[in-house]
Design a protein around this motif. Structure first.
Motif, PDB file in Angstrom:
ATOM      1  N   GLU A  14      50.803  30.346  19.300  1.00  0.00           N
ATOM      2  CA  GLU A  14      51.941  30.859  20.067  1.00  0.00           C
ATOM      3  C   GLU A  14      52.034  30.225  21.460  1.00  0.00           C
ATOM      4  N   GLU A  15      51.553  29.004  21.578  1.00  0.00           N
ATOM      5  CA  GLU A  15      51.541  28.317  22.875  1.00  0.00           C
ATOM      6  C   GLU A  15      52.934  28.231  23.501  1.00  0.00           C
ATOM      7  N   GLU A  16      53.948  27.999  22.678  1.00  0.00           N
ATOM      8  CA  GLU A  16      55.309  27.825  23.194  1.00  0.00           C
ATOM      9  C   GLU A  16      55.907  29.114  23.726  1.00  0.00           C
ATOM     10  N   VAL A  17      55.680  30.209  23.005  1.00  0.00           N
ATOM     11  CA  VAL A  17      56.344  31.471  23.359  1.00  0.00           C
ATOM     12  C   VAL A  17      55.523  32.338  24.296  1.00  0.00           C
ATOM     13  N   LEU A  18      54.218  32.112  24.384  1.00  0.00           N
ATOM     14  CA  LEU A  18      53.336  33.009  25.135  1.00  0.00           C
ATOM     15  C   LEU A  18      53.696  33.144  26.621  1.00  0.00           C
ATOM     16  N   PRO A  19      54.076  32.073  27.321  1.00  0.00           N
ATOM     17  CA  PRO A  19      54.467  32.248  28.735  1.00  0.00           C
ATOM     18  C   PRO A  19      55.668  33.181  28.895  1.00  0.00           C
ATOM     19  N   ILE A  20      56.622  33.096  27.969  1.00  0.00           N
ATOM     20  CA  ILE A  20      57.796  33.968  28.012  1.00  0.00           C
ATOM     21  C   ILE A  20      57.393  35.407  27.719  1.00  0.00           C
ATOM     22  N   THR A  21      56.527  35.561  26.727  1.00  0.00           N
ATOM     23  CA  THR A  21      56.045  36.890  26.330  1.00  0.00           C
ATOM     24  C   THR A  21      55.278  37.548  27.456  1.00  0.00           C
ATOM     25  N   LYS A  22      54.425  36.757  28.117  1.00  0.00           N
ATOM     26  CA  LYS A  22      53.604  37.279  29.220  1.00  0.00           C
ATOM     27  C   LYS A  22      54.479  37.825  30.341  1.00  0.00           C
ATOM     28  N   LYS A  23      55.499  37.068  30.696  1.00  0.00           N
ATOM     29  CA  LYS A  23      56.388  37.479  31.786  1.00  0.00           C
ATOM     30  C   LYS A  23      57.131  38.768  31.442  1.00  0.00           C
ATOM     31  N   ALA A  24      57.652  38.847  30.217  1.00  0.00           N
ATOM     32  CA  ALA A  24      58.416  40.022  29.796  1.00  0.00           C
ATOM     33  C   ALA A  24      57.538  41.266  29.708  1.00  0.00           C
ATOM     34  N   ASP A  41      45.643  52.146  34.121  1.00  0.00           N
ATOM     35  CA  ASP A  41      44.570  51.451  33.405  1.00  0.00           C
ATOM     36  C   ASP A  41      45.055  50.831  32.094  1.00  0.00           C
ATOM     37  N   SER A  42      46.341  50.915  31.828  1.00  0.00           N
ATOM     38  CA  SER A  42      46.909  50.349  30.602  1.00  0.00           C
ATOM     39  C   SER A  42      46.808  48.821  30.617  1.00  0.00           C
ATOM     40  N   LYS A  43      46.760  48.227  29.416  1.00  0.00           N
ATOM     41  CA  LYS A  43      46.571  46.774  29.312  1.00  0.00           C
ATOM     42  C   LYS A  43      47.447  46.173  28.220  1.00  0.00           C
ATOM     43  N   VAL A  44      47.571  44.852  28.292  1.00  0.00           N
ATOM     44  CA  VAL A  44      48.171  44.060  27.216  1.00  0.00           C
ATOM     45  C   VAL A  44      47.040  43.275  26.571  1.00  0.00           C
ATOM     46  N   MET A  45      46.759  43.552  25.282  1.00  0.00           N
ATOM     47  CA  MET A  45      45.665  42.885  24.580  1.00  0.00           C
ATOM     48  C   MET A  45      46.227  41.803  23.663  1.00  0.00           C
ATOM     49  N   LEU A  46      45.899  40.546  23.983  1.00  0.00           N
ATOM     50  CA  LEU A  46      46.343  39.407  23.188  1.00  0.00           C
ATOM     51  C   LEU A  46      45.211  38.987  22.256  1.00  0.00           C
ATOM     52  N   VAL A  47      45.491  38.991  20.951  1.00  0.00           N
ATOM     53  CA  VAL A  47      44.462  38.691  19.950  1.00  0.00           C
ATOM     54  C   VAL A  47      44.694  37.298  19.390  1.00  0.00           C
ATOM     55  N   ASN A  48      43.773  36.391  19.647  1.00  0.00           N
ATOM     56  CA  ASN A  48      43.893  35.021  19.154  1.00  0.00           C
ATOM     57  C   ASN A  48      43.317  34.913  17.748  1.00  0.00           C
ATOM     58  N   TYR A  62      45.659  33.892  31.750  1.00  0.00           N
ATOM     59  CA  TYR A  62      46.369  35.133  32.091  1.00  0.00           C
ATOM     60  C   TYR A  62      45.389  36.223  32.521  1.00  0.00           C
ATOM     61  N   HIS A  63      44.230  36.249  31.861  1.00  0.00           N
ATOM     62  CA  HIS A  63      43.216  37.259  32.187  1.00  0.00           C
ATOM     63  C   HIS A  63      42.637  37.032  33.584  1.00  0.00           C
ATOM     64  N   LYS A  64      42.421  35.760  33.938  1.00  0.00           N
ATOM     65  CA  LYS A  64      41.891  35.439  35.266  1.00  0.00           C
ATOM     66  C   LYS A  64      42.916  35.744  36.365  1.00  0.00           C
ATOM     67  N   GLU A  65      44.185  35.505  36.062  1.00  0.00           N
ATOM     68  CA  GLU A  65      45.248  35.716  37.049  1.00  0.00           C
ATOM     69  C   GLU A  65      45.577  37.194  37.246  1.00  0.00           C
ATOM     70  N   ASP A  66      45.508  37.943  36.151  1.00  0.00           N
ATOM     71  CA  ASP A  66      46.003  39.322  36.201  1.00  0.00           C
ATOM     72  C   ASP A  66      45.156  40.219  35.291  1.00  0.00           C
ATOM     73  N   PRO A  67      44.504  41.256  35.837  1.00  0.00           N
ATOM     74  CA  PRO A  67      43.669  42.153  35.030  1.00  0.00           C
ATOM     75  C   PRO A  67      44.464  42.965  34.015  1.00  0.00           C
ATOM     76  N   LEU A  68      45.808  42.912  34.112  1.00  0.00           N
ATOM     77  CA  LEU A  68      46.632  43.615  33.126  1.00  0.00           C
ATOM     78  C   LEU A  68      46.425  43.035  31.737  1.00  0.00           C
ATOM     79  N   PHE A  69      46.096  41.737  31.676  1.00  0.00           N
ATOM     80  CA  PHE A  69      45.945  41.051  30.393  1.00  0.00           C
ATOM     81  C   PHE A  69      44.477  40.942  29.995  1.00  0.00           C
ATOM     82  N   VAL A  70      44.188  41.388  28.780  1.00  0.00           N
ATOM     83  CA  VAL A  70      42.850  41.246  28.213  1.00  0.00           C
ATOM     84  C   VAL A  70      42.995  40.501  26.888  1.00  0.00           C
ATOM     85  N   GLY A  71      41.893  40.008  26.364  1.00  0.00           N
ATOM     86  CA  GLY A  71      41.988  39.194  25.152  1.00  0.00           C
ATOM     87  C   GLY A  71      40.861  39.407  24.170  1.00  0.00           C
TER      88      GLY A  71
END
Length: 314
Positions: A14-24, A41-48, A62-71
């Motif tokens: 999902e390399e192409e769409v992930l930046p758009i998804t992250k922003k939204a 304490d809510s999060k967005v969990m992205l599963v690769n 995304y995880h380094k930039e923003d603690p909202l994102f976990v993986g």
């Protein structure tokens, strides 16, 4: 008190769409937190799911930039359903509720508000259901509707026009964990949990970027897995077909005897040959169908892990 929400997003190439998804998703989650609909304490969990492109590298960024994102990184590609389950089972350790969505933003993220409202009213499971399929092509719309109708005919309990966009409470996820089958079909498993459920409708969007990961071949395989994992009706149909063939065989015996008595044996040659081919074809299809079920039993008895988590970003 606001609940901790984890958005679980399976990602495969999902390399192409992930930046758009992250922003939204970042904007949506921040607004929900600001309105006190969910905990800070809510999060967005992205599963690769074993992506071959830069999907995991982006998740780490995304995880380094923003603690909202976990993986969560799976050790190899295990398929959408297993990746989704891996995310849900990981998220339930931290979340009060989870919402699963696809990474392509085809699931309208505004449905999250409706799901949270339904959960606050007591629903343990909230199904995201498409209100219409006007944006789909005729072929896709027809095949999708045929899929849901076929599943119901086969005795599989599914929610019409629902994919994998759903809210589940921690309690529901705890019970889902007890289902240990290797042949995973979450659309059929979740309705078996019971609990209070409700529906949140939404308009499905066009894919934001990239290509669909579910071409026709995969969709057909997915439908077949769903039917054979949850219904024994195809096996019962073989039994019914067997009785029909037995009846036809008796008729053929009577016909053969009559033709023999009348001395017209040559006239029935073409019909007999066609019957042999037909019966042979039915037998091969029946054996193949039984083999599908035997193969699934074989996979279940091995008790192999449905996924292996290589790395988790908390």
């Amino acid at each position: 008190m606001a609940k901790i929400l984890y958005l679980v997003i399976p990602c495969y190439n999902e390399e192409e769409v992930l930046p758009i998804t992250k922003k939204a998703l970042k904007e949506k989650m921040e607004n929900l937190i600001k309105d006190k609909k969910i905990s800070k304490d809510s999060k967005v969990m992205l599963v690769n799911d074993g992506s071959k492109d830069r999907t995991w590298e982006l998740i780490e960024e995304y995880h380094k930039e923003d603690p909202l994102f976990v993986g969560v990184k799976l050790s190899r590609n295990k398929g959408h359903q297993n990746a989704l389950l891996a995310g849900l089972m990981t998220a339930k350790k931290y979340a009060d509720i989870t919402i699963s969505m696809d990474a392509d933003l085809q699931d309208d993220i505004n449905v999250i508000d409706k799901m949270i409202e339904e959960n606050n009213l007591g629903s343990e499971i909230v199904y995201g259901v498409r209100s219409s399929r006007k944006k789909d092509s005729w072929f896709k719309r027809t095949t999708a509707e045929a899929f849901y109708k076929l599943m119901r005919v086969m005795g599989v309990e599914v929610v019409f026009n629902h994919a994998d966009c759903r809210l589940m409470s921690k309690r529901a996820l705890d019970e889902l964990e007890h289902f240990e089958e290797a042949n995973l079909f979450l659309r059929g498993l979740v309705p078996l949990l019971g609990f209070k459920t409700s529906i949140a409708t939404y308009e499905r969007n066009e894919r934001a970027a990239g290509k669909s990961k579910y071409p026709l071949k995969k969709m057909l395989a997915f439908a077949w897995d769903g039917i054979t994992s949850f219904s024994v009706k195809p096996l019962k149909m073989i039994t019914t077909l067997g009785f029909i063939m037995l009846f036809i065989s008796v008729v053929m015996i009577i016909y053969t005897i009559i033709v023999k008595i009348l001395g017209n044996t040559v006239d029935g040659w073409a019909f007999i040959m066609l019957s042999i081919w037909f019966i042979g074809g039915v037998q091969l299809v029946s054996v193949g169908l039984i083999g599908e079920y035997v193969g699934k039993i074989y996979n279940e008895t091995k008790h192999r892990p449905r996924y292996i988590i290589e790395k988790e970003l908390k």
